[in-house]
Design an enzyme around this catalytic site. Sequence first.
Site, short mmCIF file in Angstrom:
data_model
loop_
_atom_site.label_atom_id
_atom_site.label_comp_id
_atom_site.label_asym_id
_atom_site.label_seq_id
_atom_site.Cartn_x
_atom_site.Cartn_y
_atom_site.Cartn_z
N LEU A 35 7.76 -46.10 -18.23
CA LEU A 35 6.84 -45.53 -19.22
C LEU A 35 5.38 -45.88 -18.92
O LEU A 35 4.49 -45.43 -19.64
CB LEU A 35 7.18 -46.06 -20.63
CG LEU A 35 8.24 -45.31 -21.44
CD1 LEU A 35 9.59 -45.34 -20.75
CD2 LEU A 35 8.35 -45.90 -22.83
N TYR B 44 -3.82 -36.79 -15.23
CA TYR B 44 -2.59 -37.07 -15.97
C TYR B 44 -1.51 -36.04 -15.63
O TYR B 44 -0.41 -36.39 -15.21
CB TYR B 44 -2.90 -37.06 -17.46
CG TYR B 44 -1.74 -37.41 -18.37
CD1 TYR B 44 -1.28 -38.72 -18.47
CD2 TYR B 44 -1.12 -36.43 -19.15
CE1 TYR B 44 -0.23 -39.05 -19.32
CE2 TYR B 44 -0.08 -36.75 -20.00
CZ TYR B 44 0.36 -38.06 -20.09
OH TYR B 44 1.40 -38.38 -20.94
N ARG C 141 16.57 -49.98 -3.95
CA ARG C 141 17.10 -51.25 -3.42
C ARG C 141 18.25 -51.75 -4.27
O ARG C 141 19.23 -52.29 -3.76
CB ARG C 141 15.97 -52.31 -3.38
CG ARG C 141 16.46 -53.68 -2.91
CD ARG C 141 15.30 -54.67 -2.74
NE ARG C 141 14.55 -54.96 -3.93
CZ ARG C 141 14.95 -55.80 -4.90
NH1 ARG C 141 16.10 -56.43 -4.81
NH2 ARG C 141 14.18 -56.01 -5.96
N GLY D 147 11.33 -47.27 -5.40
CA GLY D 147 11.72 -48.16 -4.30
C GLY D 147 12.58 -49.30 -4.82
O GLY D 147 13.59 -49.68 -4.22
P1 NAD Z 1 0.71 -46.12 -24.50
O1 NAD Z 1 -0.65 -45.99 -23.90
O2 NAD Z 1 0.83 -46.78 -25.83
O3 NAD Z 1 1.70 -46.86 -23.50
C1 NAD Z 1 1.53 -46.90 -22.10
C2 NAD Z 1 1.75 -48.34 -21.65
O4 NAD Z 1 1.63 -48.40 -20.22
C3 NAD Z 1 0.70 -49.30 -22.21
O5 NAD Z 1 1.33 -50.45 -22.73
C4 NAD Z 1 -0.18 -49.62 -21.01
O6 NAD Z 1 -0.79 -50.89 -21.09
C5 NAD Z 1 0.83 -49.51 -19.88
N1 NAD Z 1 0.22 -49.26 -18.57
C6 NAD Z 1 -0.75 -48.35 -18.25
N2 NAD Z 1 -1.04 -48.40 -16.95
C7 NAD Z 1 -0.24 -49.37 -16.41
C8 NAD Z 1 -0.08 -49.91 -15.11
N3 NAD Z 1 -0.80 -49.45 -14.07
N4 NAD Z 1 0.82 -50.90 -14.93
C9 NAD Z 1 1.56 -51.38 -15.96
N5 NAD Z 1 1.45 -50.91 -17.22
C10 NAD Z 1 0.56 -49.93 -17.44
O7 NAD Z 1 1.32 -44.64 -24.56
P2 NAD Z 1 2.72 -44.12 -25.11
O8 NAD Z 1 2.45 -43.02 -26.05
O9 NAD Z 1 3.60 -45.23 -25.53
O10 NAD Z 1 3.31 -43.45 -23.78
C11 NAD Z 1 4.34 -44.04 -23.02
C12 NAD Z 1 4.79 -43.08 -21.92
O11 NAD Z 1 5.27 -41.88 -22.51
C13 NAD Z 1 3.65 -42.68 -20.98
O12 NAD Z 1 4.15 -42.60 -19.67
C14 NAD Z 1 3.25 -41.31 -21.47
O13 NAD Z 1 2.71 -40.52 -20.44
C15 NAD Z 1 4.58 -40.77 -21.97
N6 NAD Z 1 4.38 -39.73 -23.00
C16 NAD Z 1 4.01 -40.06 -24.29
C17 NAD Z 1 3.82 -39.03 -25.22
C18 NAD Z 1 3.45 -39.31 -26.66
O14 NAD Z 1 3.26 -38.36 -27.41
N7 NAD Z 1 3.35 -40.53 -27.12
C19 NAD Z 1 3.97 -37.69 -24.83
C20 NAD Z 1 4.31 -37.42 -23.52
C21 NAD Z 1 4.53 -38.44 -22.61
N1 UDP Z 2 9.30 -51.62 -3.68
C1 UDP Z 2 9.13 -52.50 -4.72
N2 UDP Z 2 10.19 -53.28 -5.10
C2 UDP Z 2 11.39 -53.24 -4.48
C3 UDP Z 2 11.55 -52.34 -3.40
C4 UDP Z 2 10.48 -51.53 -3.03
O1 UDP Z 2 8.08 -52.57 -5.34
O2 UDP Z 2 12.29 -53.99 -4.87
C5 UDP Z 2 8.18 -50.78 -3.28
C6 UDP Z 2 7.79 -51.00 -1.84
O3 UDP Z 2 6.58 -51.74 -1.83
C7 UDP Z 2 7.58 -49.63 -1.27
C8 UDP Z 2 7.97 -48.68 -2.36
O4 UDP Z 2 8.61 -49.43 -3.38
O5 UDP Z 2 6.22 -49.40 -1.00
C9 UDP Z 2 8.90 -47.59 -1.89
O6 UDP Z 2 10.07 -48.20 -1.38
P1 UDP Z 2 11.01 -47.43 -0.37
O7 UDP Z 2 12.09 -48.37 0.02
O8 UDP Z 2 11.42 -46.12 -0.92
O9 UDP Z 2 10.07 -47.07 0.83
P2 UDP Z 2 9.46 -47.89 2.05
O10 UDP Z 2 9.63 -49.36 1.75
O11 UDP Z 2 10.27 -47.45 3.18
O12 UDP Z 2 8.05 -47.47 2.07
#
Ligand code: NAD
Ligand code: UDP
Length: 318
Positions: free
Chosen positions: A79, A151, A112, A108
Amino acid sequence: MGTLRGYDKRIMVTGGAGFLGSHLCERLLADGHDVLCVDNYFTGSRHNIAHLLNNTRFEAMRHDVTFPLYVEVDEIYNLACPASPVHYQFDPVQTTKTSVHGAINVLGLAKRLGARILQASTSEVYGDPTVHPQPEEYWGNVNPIGPRACYDEGKRCAETLFFDYHRQHGLPIKVVRIFNTYGPRMHPNDGRVVSNFIMQALKGEPITIYGEGQQTRAFCYVDDLIEGFVRFMGTPEQHTGPLNLGNPGEFTMLELAEKVIRLTGTSSKIVHKPLPQDDPKQRRPDIAKAKSLLGWEPKVPLDDGLERTIAYFRSRFL
Ligand code: NAD
Ligand code: UDP
Ligand code: UDP
């Protein structure tokens, strides 16, 4: 990978400290599973999961999914991604990275481990739709270079990656396309229409309708959506989706504003502001597939869900 302990599973929820993620973590714990919440707290908060931290089956990890992650789990719900236009347009490059690099890393990881993995995709993959309501077969009408593209295209590419990992590596995937969902723990300043209208009404500020307010959306209460997630995850492997999940009850933004005004008893008045670029004119899910596959349909009417959401915003932010 099977679980050594019988029925209960170790489940990872990325974005678990967000609005939907925190409700999902709560539900999975209630079902008796171990839950690993992975979040970088960009839009989510530790407050959303504070009540879960004492549960020994719950673990919170600060991590950005654009970087690799090595953990051992049986199932994954992906999510992580800012979801509201204000948040995802704040750093659009990071938004695309979160969807695309994030998907590659969790896929990935799932590869695994042989873990089942669900992707939280979105109705935004349909863009400004020319088919109404939107069935899963519709390929969409997305502007690839507009302000929403980071997005929309990020989520579309994530779907591509999920289906290619499925075809190329036999990974068990589930892709859900979520339509507008609302409820307690929405971010008060994320600019989404339900949280905006409620906060404005509770503070006695003008209710901001973008454009004439004739554009439509269909709003699903969070508990209904989470039920759909869990049921879909439990279906046999051949059911990959994409599967629409949402509430087909369609309302104009003007109707929504009037409901919020009535349910809060506010004296706030409606004001009109410019319509954002690429704002879809209408949106409503066709949920025939979810109904027949999951025996699922939303149960909470908009008025009831709004009342619960208003109660949350009143208790937390006033
Ligand atoms: P939200 O913003 O409350 O939740 C998103 C969460 O992802 C947050 O906790 C944020 O801190 C975390 N996050 C963002 N970037 C990150 C990153 N790089 N690494 C780790 N965590 C990260 O939004 P939500 O409404 O709870 O949405 C959750 C999911 O559902 C999203 O993927 C969203 O696209 C999808 N979605 C939600 C809706 C809706 O109406 N609420 C509709 C369509 C899709
Ligand atoms: N990856 C990860 N956790 C795991 C296994 C993979 O974060 O336990 C990441 C890894 O860094 C890689 C990506 O997932 O870049 C895609 O993995 P995949 O095995 O499909 O591809 P490859 O390693 O061959 O690029
Ligand atoms: N909207 C509005 N006033 C607001 C916030 C949003 O009229 O204060 C409108 C917005 O233009 C859109 C609809 O409400 O037509 C839903 O917007 P939101 O950002 O919640 O979700 P999305 O556009 O992604 O469905």
